[in-house]
Structures are given as structure tokens and as C-alpha cells.
Write a protein that holds these residues in place. Structure first.
Motif, mmCIF file in Angstrom:
data_model
loop_
_atom_site.group_PDB
_atom_site.id
_atom_site.type_symbol
_atom_site.label_atom_id
_atom_site.label_comp_id
_atom_site.label_asym_id
_atom_site.label_seq_id
_atom_site.Cartn_x
_atom_site.Cartn_y
_atom_site.Cartn_z
ATOM 1 N N ILE A 61 -9.292 27.487 -10.287
ATOM 2 C CA ILE A 61 -8.746 26.528 -11.253
ATOM 3 C C ILE A 61 -9.376 25.155 -11.045
ATOM 4 C CG2 ILE A 61 -6.672 25.195 -11.841
ATOM 5 C CD1 ILE A 61 -5.071 27.783 -11.448
ATOM 6 N N LEU A 62 -9.468 24.717 -9.807
ATOM 7 C CA LEU A 62 -10.005 23.391 -9.524
ATOM 8 C C LEU A 62 -11.504 23.318 -9.804
ATOM 9 C CD1 LEU A 62 -7.989 22.459 -6.311
ATOM 10 C CD2 LEU A 62 -7.601 21.691 -8.659
ATOM 11 N N ARG A 63 -12.230 24.377 -9.532
ATOM 12 C CA ARG A 63 -13.658 24.386 -9.874
ATOM 13 C C ARG A 63 -13.840 24.191 -11.384
ATOM 14 N NH1 ARG A 63 -15.581 29.729 -6.510
ATOM 15 N NH2 ARG A 63 -15.916 28.770 -4.452
ATOM 16 N N LYS A 64 -13.043 24.892 -12.174
ATOM 17 C CA LYS A 64 -13.136 24.792 -13.625
ATOM 18 C C LYS A 64 -12.796 23.381 -14.094
ATOM 19 C CE LYS A 64 -11.287 26.845 -17.884
ATOM 20 N NZ LYS A 64 -10.706 25.604 -18.437
ATOM 21 N N GLU A 65 -11.739 22.814 -13.532
ATOM 22 C CA GLU A 65 -11.328 21.482 -13.961
ATOM 23 C C GLU A 65 -12.307 20.407 -13.486
ATOM 24 O OE1 GLU A 65 -7.233 20.446 -13.729
ATOM 25 O OE2 GLU A 65 -6.552 22.458 -14.269
ATOM 26 N N LEU A 66 -12.964 20.649 -12.363
ATOM 27 C CA LEU A 66 -13.989 19.712 -11.901
ATOM 28 C C LEU A 66 -15.124 19.624 -12.922
ATOM 29 C CD1 LEU A 66 -15.325 19.360 -8.300
ATOM 30 C CD2 LEU A 66 -16.849 19.185 -10.235
ATOM 31 N N LEU A 67 -15.543 20.759 -13.448
ATOM 32 C CA LEU A 67 -16.593 20.756 -14.472
ATOM 33 C C LEU A 67 -16.171 19.946 -15.686
ATOM 34 C CD1 LEU A 67 -17.863 24.457 -14.413
ATOM 35 C CD2 LEU A 67 -19.133 22.423 -13.713
ATOM 36 N N GLU A 68 -14.901 20.033 -16.046
ATOM 37 C CA GLU A 68 -14.399 19.308 -17.212
ATOM 38 C C GLU A 68 -14.392 17.802 -16.969
ATOM 39 O OE1 GLU A 68 -10.563 20.944 -17.939
ATOM 40 O OE2 GLU A 68 -11.320 22.896 -18.626
ATOM 41 N N VAL A 69 -13.852 17.368 -15.837
ATOM 42 C CA VAL A 69 -13.720 15.933 -15.606
ATOM 43 C C VAL A 69 -15.044 15.282 -15.231
ATOM 44 C CG1 VAL A 69 -11.289 16.151 -14.940
ATOM 45 C CG2 VAL A 69 -13.052 16.163 -13.156
ATOM 46 N N ALA A 70 -16.034 16.074 -14.795
ATOM 47 C CA ALA A 70 -17.343 15.516 -14.455
ATOM 48 C C ALA A 70 -18.132 15.109 -15.695
ATOM 49 C CB ALA A 70 -18.148 16.526 -13.639
ATOM 50 N N GLN A 136 -10.249 11.689 -4.150
ATOM 51 C CA GLN A 136 -11.704 11.639 -4.318
ATOM 52 C C GLN A 136 -12.230 13.031 -4.646
ATOM 53 O OE1 GLN A 136 -11.842 9.757 -0.271
ATOM 54 N NE2 GLN A 136 -13.683 8.778 -1.083
ATOM 55 N N LEU A 137 -13.368 13.071 -5.308
ATOM 56 C CA LEU A 137 -14.150 14.285 -5.479
ATOM 57 C C LEU A 137 -15.543 14.024 -4.937
ATOM 58 C CD1 LEU A 137 -13.240 15.293 -9.160
ATOM 59 C CD2 LEU A 137 -12.367 16.334 -7.055
ATOM 60 N N PHE A 138 -16.083 14.982 -4.200
ATOM 61 C CA PHE A 138 -17.459 14.907 -3.708
ATOM 62 C C PHE A 138 -18.181 16.191 -4.107
ATOM 63 C CE2 PHE A 138 -15.549 11.928 -0.651
ATOM 64 C CZ PHE A 138 -16.501 10.917 -0.625
ATOM 65 N N CYS A 139 -19.341 16.061 -4.718
ATOM 66 C CA CYS A 139 -20.131 17.225 -5.090
ATOM 67 C C CYS A 139 -21.575 17.025 -4.660
ATOM 68 C CB CYS A 139 -20.099 17.459 -6.605
ATOM 69 S SG CYS A 139 -18.440 17.689 -7.257
ATOM 70 N N LYS A 140 -22.078 18.001 -3.926
ATOM 71 C CA LYS A 140 -23.485 18.017 -3.528
ATOM 72 C C LYS A 140 -24.139 19.225 -4.186
ATOM 73 C CE LYS A 140 -22.592 16.032 1.054
ATOM 74 N NZ LYS A 140 -22.980 16.083 2.469
ATOM 75 N N PRO A 141 -24.964 19.016 -5.201
ATOM 76 C CA PRO A 141 -25.577 20.149 -5.891
ATOM 77 C C PRO A 141 -26.550 20.901 -4.988
ATOM 78 C CG PRO A 141 -26.530 18.096 -6.650
ATOM 79 C CD PRO A 141 -25.375 17.723 -5.772
ATOM 80 N N LEU A 172 -14.044 23.306 -1.949
ATOM 81 C CA LEU A 172 -13.975 24.205 -3.104
ATOM 82 C C LEU A 172 -15.098 25.230 -3.066
ATOM 83 C CD1 LEU A 172 -13.060 21.647 -5.921
ATOM 84 C CD2 LEU A 172 -11.527 23.012 -4.469
ATOM 85 N N ASP A 173 -15.931 25.141 -2.042
ATOM 86 C CA ASP A 173 -16.985 26.118 -1.764
ATOM 87 C C ASP A 173 -16.996 26.366 -0.271
ATOM 88 O OD1 ASP A 173 -18.450 26.235 -4.447
ATOM 89 O OD2 ASP A 173 -18.581 24.096 -4.013
ATOM 90 N N ASP A 174 -17.618 27.459 0.148
ATOM 91 C CA ASP A 174 -17.877 27.623 1.573
ATOM 92 C C ASP A 174 -18.743 26.445 2.013
ATOM 93 O OD1 ASP A 174 -16.514 30.000 1.423
ATOM 94 O OD2 ASP A 174 -18.308 31.271 1.545
ATOM 95 N N SER A 175 -18.404 25.867 3.150
ATOM 96 C CA SER A 175 -19.098 24.678 3.636
ATOM 97 C C SER A 175 -19.779 25.014 4.957
ATOM 98 C CB SER A 175 -18.089 23.539 3.808
ATOM 99 O OG SER A 175 -18.720 22.349 4.192
ATOM 100 N N THR A 176 -21.096 24.791 5.013
ATOM 101 C CA THR A 176 -21.887 25.145 6.186
ATOM 102 C C THR A 176 -22.782 23.973 6.587
ATOM 103 O OG1 THR A 176 -23.763 25.984 4.909
ATOM 104 C CG2 THR A 176 -21.970 27.535 5.363
ATOM 105 N N VAL A 177 -23.384 24.087 7.744
ATOM 106 C CA VAL A 177 -24.341 23.063 8.166
ATOM 107 C C VAL A 177 -25.476 22.955 7.154
ATOM 108 C CG1 VAL A 177 -26.044 22.432 9.922
ATOM 109 C CG2 VAL A 177 -23.790 23.285 10.619
ATOM 110 N N LEU A 178 -25.913 24.085 6.618
ATOM 111 C CA LEU A 178 -27.032 24.092 5.678
ATOM 112 C C LEU A 178 -26.705 23.362 4.374
ATOM 113 C CD1 LEU A 178 -29.927 25.105 5.191
ATOM 114 C CD2 LEU A 178 -28.937 27.186 4.184
ATOM 115 N N ARG A 251 -18.824 21.536 -3.055
ATOM 116 C CA ARG A 251 -17.858 20.708 -3.772
ATOM 117 C C ARG A 251 -16.576 20.590 -2.960
ATOM 118 N NH1 ARG A 251 -18.473 24.637 -8.894
ATOM 119 N NH2 ARG A 251 -18.580 26.029 -7.082
ATOM 120 N N ALA A 252 -15.946 19.425 -3.039
ATOM 121 C CA ALA A 252 -14.714 19.210 -2.277
ATOM 122 C C ALA A 252 -13.833 18.198 -2.983
ATOM 123 C CB ALA A 252 -15.041 18.724 -0.862
ATOM 124 N N THR A 253 -12.534 18.342 -2.757
ATOM 125 C CA THR A 253 -11.573 17.353 -3.218
ATOM 126 C C THR A 253 -10.900 16.749 -1.992
ATOM 127 O OG1 THR A 253 -9.646 16.951 -4.631
ATOM 128 C CG2 THR A 253 -9.735 19.078 -3.506
#
Length: 294
Positions: A61-70, A136-141, A172-178, A251-253
Motif C-alpha cells: 500500500i505504501l509503495r503505491k501511495e509513494l508513487l502517487e505523492v512523488a 520523511q520519505l527517502f528514495c534511492k533509485p 519499503l524495500d529490502d535494505s542492504t549494503v549494496l 525506499r523508506a518512510t
């Protein structure tokens, strides 16, 4: 989820959709409690990693709404306190960063009332009532996500006192060192307030302001998490995150909270577009709702 047409969700201080379910009894709250070992680890290290905060369906749900508000053409885009489609100072990378999505999106509004976040926050703040500060929202493509430089959150929040703040970062995604997971310097919350670096500047810019003793203790710990898991950290804990070099987004909130009773230390607005709270007056009202009351 329900859409309240033309509504600034900051006027509503309870969940408006289906993302979270408010516990009906004290016994239901108990199941969200952190263990004593987790609380002690937080106070020892200045952070607590890998706490489950969302189920998979909530993440979707949050991934979908992030796309909308971005979308800069979103009809309620003007309600953001800040909106940076790219805050990175490196022209080769991108760091999407916003404040204020809770006013625009039902999901990012309702996550403030997530009992998993609120029970943990109350415990980590010393078993206190919890009030909202800002989100806050943080997104790293993928392949070009920018860094978040080493910093202490409170260095950006000194306009509020006393220092009784807590940050909850939720992936909102798996988060790794990479792909640029959050890293922490254990024990750095005991170093006092340091110089404030550029948030999206050089990753290691803070090192220039450390004493030799602090440099010798600067041993970052990356905290890799699955989507829906998150970290809590103290407002003075040094943390940052590297570039996203993977083929997946990161992506993270973030939900930033305070104990009830924190007051304004400025006559200027505490957030862009929010009416000023007079110096010495308690944070409360439309933009700083009480989320959890003991």
C-alpha cells in the motif's frame, strides 16, 4: 483505501483508512512491546535495528501511495513541508527526500498510528506519551541512488527543546549494503551535539569535526533489513547511508516523534507552511498531534 477528497489529513488525528488497526485493550498493546533486552541495547548503542513494523500487504500500500505523492502534479503537492525530487549534491546520483506526506496520503498519515511504532517509541523514550514531530520519505533509485551524509538528527532540530526526540526509519524495500542501507556508529549518542553537515553532501563530511578520540571510536555498523522492518535511533546517534549501486530501489518512510511536553525554542515556523508556535510554548495542535497517551 478510502480517499477523502480535498482533505488535508493533518486535520484528522486518528487513522482514516485500513492500514493499521488500533488495539482495543491494554492486553492487545502488550503484544507490541519490545523486550527488555531490546530496550537496553538501544540505550547502550544509541539505536535498535531490525524491528518488524509492517506486514507485506501494508508495504505494498505504501509503495503505491509513494508513487502517487512523488508526482509533482499531485493536486495536494503544495501541502508538503519540503519536496526535493533530487537533493543529492552529486549530479550523477539521485536522492528523493520529502517532509509532510502524512498530509497528502492516507497510508503515510495512518502509519503514524501504527501500534508497533508507538509502543516501541514510548518504551524507548522512557515510557512516555508520544507526540508527532514530522515525517520523511527517502528514495534511492536503482544504480544511481545518492548518499545521506553522516549526521545527528537533533542537529537539524535544535529549534525544539528539550532533546526528547526519537526517529523510526522503516524500509519499503529490502535494505542492504549494496543499495545503501542505514549505518550507525554505536555509542555516538554520548558524544554530544556535533557540527551540522550537508545532509546530501559528502558521506564522510562529519569526520572533519570529530576529535581524535571520536575518530578512534568511529566504527560504523550497517543494518540490513527486510522490507517492512525498521530501526529506531537516538537523536544524537551518528548515522548515514551510502549510494544505491544495486539494480533495485531503496525506499523508506521515517516517522520522527517527541515526548509530550517538548516546546518551541523559536518564534519562527518550525516547519515550512506551518504556523509558528511561540518560543517556550508546547508543540501541539493540528500539526503535532498526540499519538499515544499513557
Amino acid at each position: 483505501m478510502e480517499k477523502l477528497k480535498g482533505k488535508d489529513y493533518s486535520t484528522i488525528h486518528s487513522p482514516v483508512g485500513n492500514l493499521v488497526q488500533w488495539p482495543a485493550s491494554k492486553a492487545e498493546w502488550e503484544k507490541y512491546k519490545l523486550t527488555q533486552e531490546q530496550v537496553e541495547s538501544f540505550h547502550q548503542n544509541g539505536f535498535l535495528g531490525n524491528v518488524k513494523l509492517l506486514d507485506d500487504w501494508q508495504v505494498e500500500i505504501l509503495r503505491k501511495e509513494l508513487l502517487e505523492v512523488a508526482d509533482v502534479n499531485h493536486p495536494w503537492h503544495h501541502l508538503f513541508y519540503e519536496f526535493h525530487s533530487n537533493e543529492s549534491q552529486d549530479p550523477n546520483t539521485i536522492l528523493f527526500h520529502t517532509l509532510g506526506a502524512w498530509r497528502i496520503s492516507t497510508g503515510f498519515h495512518d502509519i503514524l498510528w501504527n501500534p508497533r511504532i508507538l509502543m516501541a517509541a514510548s518504551q524507548l523514550l522512557g515510557d512516555k506519551s508520544v507526540r508527532f514531530w514530522h515525517d520523511q520519505l527517502f528514495c534511492k533509485p536503482a544504480r544511481q541512488g545518492g548518499v545521506v551524509a553522516w549526521h545527528q538528527d537533533y542537529s537539524y532540530w535544535t529549534r525544539t527543546k528539550p532533546m526528547a526526540h526519537l526517529t523510526c526509519w522503516c524500509g519499503l524495500d529490502d535494505s542492504t549494503v549494496l543499495n545503501g542501507c542505514v549505518q550507525y556508529v554505536p555509542g555516538s549518542h554520548r558524544w554530544g551535539l556535533l557540527e551540522k553537515p550537508e545532509l546530501a553532501g559528502s558521506l564522510n563530511g562529519i569526520v572533519d569535526f570529530l576529535t581524535e578520540e571520536q575518530k578512534s571510536q568511529f566504527h560504523p555498523v550497517p543494518v540490513e533489513t527486510q522490507a517492512g522492518h525498521g530501526n529506531f535511533h537516538h537523536p544524537l546517534t551518528l548515522h548515514g547511508s551510502g549510494e544505491n549501486k544495486s539494480d533495485k530501489p531503496r525506499r523508506a518512510t521515517v516517522v520522527n516523534v517527541i515526548t509530550d511536553g517538548v516546546y518551541s525554542d523559536s518564534d519562527l515556523p518550525l516547519l515550512d507552511g506551518v504556523p509558528a508556535i511561540a518560543n517556550g510554548k508546547k508543540l501541539e495542535g493540528q500539526f503535532f498531534p498526540l499519538l499515544f497517551d499513557l
